[in-house]
Design an enzyme around this catalytic site. Structure first.
Site, short mmCIF file in Angstrom:
data_model
loop_
_atom_site.label_atom_id
_atom_site.label_comp_id
_atom_site.label_asym_id
_atom_site.label_seq_id
_atom_site.Cartn_x
_atom_site.Cartn_y
_atom_site.Cartn_z
N ASP A 192 10.19 -21.56 -7.19
CA ASP A 192 11.94 -21.96 -7.25
C ASP A 192 12.79 -20.80 -7.22
O ASP A 192 12.59 -19.99 -7.76
CB ASP A 192 12.17 -22.54 -8.62
CG ASP A 192 13.38 -23.59 -8.57
OD1 ASP A 192 13.70 -24.41 -7.58
OD2 ASP A 192 14.11 -23.24 -9.38
N GLU B 119 10.63 -20.47 -2.28
CA GLU B 119 11.74 -21.03 -1.95
C GLU B 119 12.93 -20.20 -1.47
O GLU B 119 13.46 -19.36 -2.34
CB GLU B 119 12.42 -22.05 -2.87
CG GLU B 119 13.57 -22.93 -2.46
CD GLU B 119 14.61 -23.64 -3.51
OE1 GLU B 119 14.41 -23.01 -4.56
OE2 GLU B 119 14.83 -24.32 -3.12
#
Ligand code: ISL
Ligand code: CA
Length: 561
Positions: free
Chosen positions: A214, A268
């Site tokens: 993330d 990401e």
């Protein structure tokens, strides 16, 4: 085909040769909205276990599971309170083990979501850290004195307001790029990095096959944390993602943990430009394997505003990303996830009369690109955006936070129109399993309403119909598995300027034709191309002219004269 350059750098734990994740099709599960088995209206891990045969039949190789960890759910699990504990609403560690065992028994690998740019403010580390300036955990987070009676700099949080919150007790501010309940971890602190390496080993030793990471570019902060310029404030992610130590931290992570296992790692790449993303996945640099980039899914978003997109621009981005990956990188191919609208509503045509054909065409694009395809739960059915009526219908702190930022200068109607088109909740409405109550997702009250079109768009109905989106997607995944052109072949757009047809070669033997509109197109192929016939799908072929009905696609077997 020359030996895959990456294989020359095969990690210690991996078998020699082509990495398995290059040939995999990934399916993202947002557990909160997948299937509820205990009637509390929230999806859970036993719900995933109950649907493993469905996933096996679909043909996916890897599941990316959005955070399943203990969390107060300020940001639906992207605010982790205990990295080694399963969220009570999702079940127990025994449920996790049963789910993983069920996946392994079916040859499906699991990658989990590593959210370590920040934790929850309820994590024990932060509870300690905020106790006092000399607490041993103080430097696990980023604390600064205020300036001129306000925050240390002008950083703005993605979920609204300043990216700093004053902690009265210790009289300092702490940094949070997202919500105040998501304090940023201090990666300058080697103890923090060791803690992260340790929790990664915990899950790898349980048998997970890797991580989706993330907002990983954010972990290295700008030295001195200077103010953003007015221009930088329009899109701060490009500053936050350009810290000086990102690659050091990723190489260390590979060195200390990942290189000892056979893993797939997906960063990401929020805030990275294509060339910076390439550095993160160049196999010679031994950092990460793949990136989730934003260039396409956010091509028509300006802050909170939805703008417009055109097919030639979309095609140019695909070519740019393919070239950026180069011989030592590898792309992902996706058009939606839990943070973006439904792909058929965003890039296709979700009118009830067109949605089925359009979803098949959009899924054909995803599954015939060069790179590892990522399908998002429901995309295999052509699930659509939700008809939000008011801002109160949304459950997303991002929608609420951005509204607080702009409400003094934007009408509610204008803001609602944009949130309706691009809000993250569009992709978070429950999976549509049947035409029964709540789409078969729950026997209770769903945490977010089920799309009223579940009666028409659901897995049970489509599983019985050979021309459904589900059947098309399943068949195409199987076709891809058998096609070296699709899995390894080069990518070449043969008509970048056409504003309705997307036409590209894959490898030596395939041509993909997609009609991105309702009008039938009679598409003329170059005389230099020998058409051997349809390899997947059907189309009327007359000499060098292929007729594509509205929102249809075909993959042709071709060769050059
Ligand atoms: O663009 C965004 C910021 O406004 C969001 O869509 C999203 O926050 C961004 O893409 C980063 O996403 C990841 O980190 C967030 C979490 O809310 C998202 O769900 C996650 O995918 C913070 O952890
Ligand atoms: Ca439940």
């Amino acid at each position: 085909m020359s030996a895959d350059p990456a294989s020359a750098e095969t990690p210690a734990g991996a078998p020699a040769g082509r990495p398995w994740w290059k040939d995999a099709v990934v399916y993202q599960i947002y557990p909160r909205s997948f299937l509820d088995t205990n009637g509390d209206g929230v999806g859970d891990l036993p719900g995933i276990t109950a649907k493993l045969d469905y996933l096996k039949a679909l043909g996916v190789d890897v599941v990316w599971l959005s955070p399943h960890f203990d969390s107060p759910n300020a940001d639906n699990g992207y605010d982790i309170r205990d990295y080694r504990k399963v969220m009570a609403q999702f079940g127990t560690m025994a449920d996790f083990d049963a789910m993983l065992a069920g996946m392994t028994a079916r040859g499906i690998r699991l990658i989990i979501d590593l959210v370590v740019n920040h934790s929850s403010d309820e994590h024990a580390w932060f509870v300690e850290s905020r106790k006092s300036r000399d607490n041993p955990y103080r430097d696990y987070y980023i604390w600064r004195d205020g300036k001129d009676g306000g925050p240390p700099n002008n950083y703005h949080a993605f979920f609204g307001g300043p990216a700093w919150t004053l902690d009265e007790g210790s009289g300092q501010y702490y940094l949070h790029y997202f919500a105040a309940k998501q304090p940023d971890l201090n990666w300058e602190n080697p103890k923090v990095r060791e803690e992260v390496h340790d929790l990664m080993r915990f899950w790898l030793d349980k048998g997970v096959s890797g991580f989706r990471m993330d907002v990983i570019p954010f972990i290295s902060k700008q030295p001195g944390l200077p103010d953003l310029t007015a221009e930088e404030r329009r899109a701060p992610q490009f500053v936050y993602a350009a810290g000086p130590k990102l690659h050091d931290y990723l190489r260390e992570m590979r060195q200390e943990v990942l290189g000892r296992y056979d893993t797939m790692t997906v960063g990401e790449a929020f805030g990275l430009r294509p060339d910076q993303a390439r550095d993160m996945i160049d196999s010679r640099r031994r950092e990460l394997d793949l990136v989730i980039n934003f260039d396409i899914v956010r091509m028509d978003i300006d802050g909170w505003r939805k703008t417009t997109w055109a097919l030639p621009r979309l095609k140019a981005l695909y070519t740019q990303l393919d070239q950026a990956a180069g011989p030592f990188g590898w792309n992902t191919a996706f058009l939606s996830n839990h943070d973006n609208p439904r792909s058929v509503s965003h890039f296709g045509d979700d009118d009830p009369g067109w949605v089925e054909r359009s979803a098949k065409t959009v899924n054909t694009l995803i599954l015939t690109q060069r790179g590892t395809p990522f399908l998002y739960q429901g995309e295999e059915l052509g699930m659509t955006n939700y008809p939000f009526q008011t801002l109160d219908d949304f459950d997303d702190l991002e929608v609420a936070g951005r509204w607080r930022d702009v409400k003094h200068r934007v009408s509610e109607e204008e803001y609602l129109t944009n949130a309706r088109a691009m809000g993250r909740d569009n992709a978070r409405t429950p999976m549509q399993w049947t035409d029964g109550p709540n789409g078969g997702f729950t026997t209770g009250k769903p945490w977010l309403p089920v799309n009223p079109n579940a009666a028409a768009i659901n897995a049970q109905e489509q599983a019985k119909r050979p021309d459904s989106v589900l059947a098309h997607t399943r068949a195409l995944i199987a076709f891809r598995r058998g096609s070296i052109d699709l899995r390894e072949g080069d990518y070449r757009d043969i008509d970048p300027d056409h504003d309705q047809v997307f036409a590209y070669r894959r490898g030596e033997g395939l041509l993909v034709l997609l009609n991105f509109g309702r009008e039938t197109v009679r598409y003329a192929l170059p005389d230099s191309l020998v058409i051997e016939g349809p390899a997947f799908g059907t189309a009327e072929i007359d000499g060098q002219t292929v007729t594509l009905a509205g929102w249809t696609s075909v993959i042709l077997a071709v060769r050059d004269t």
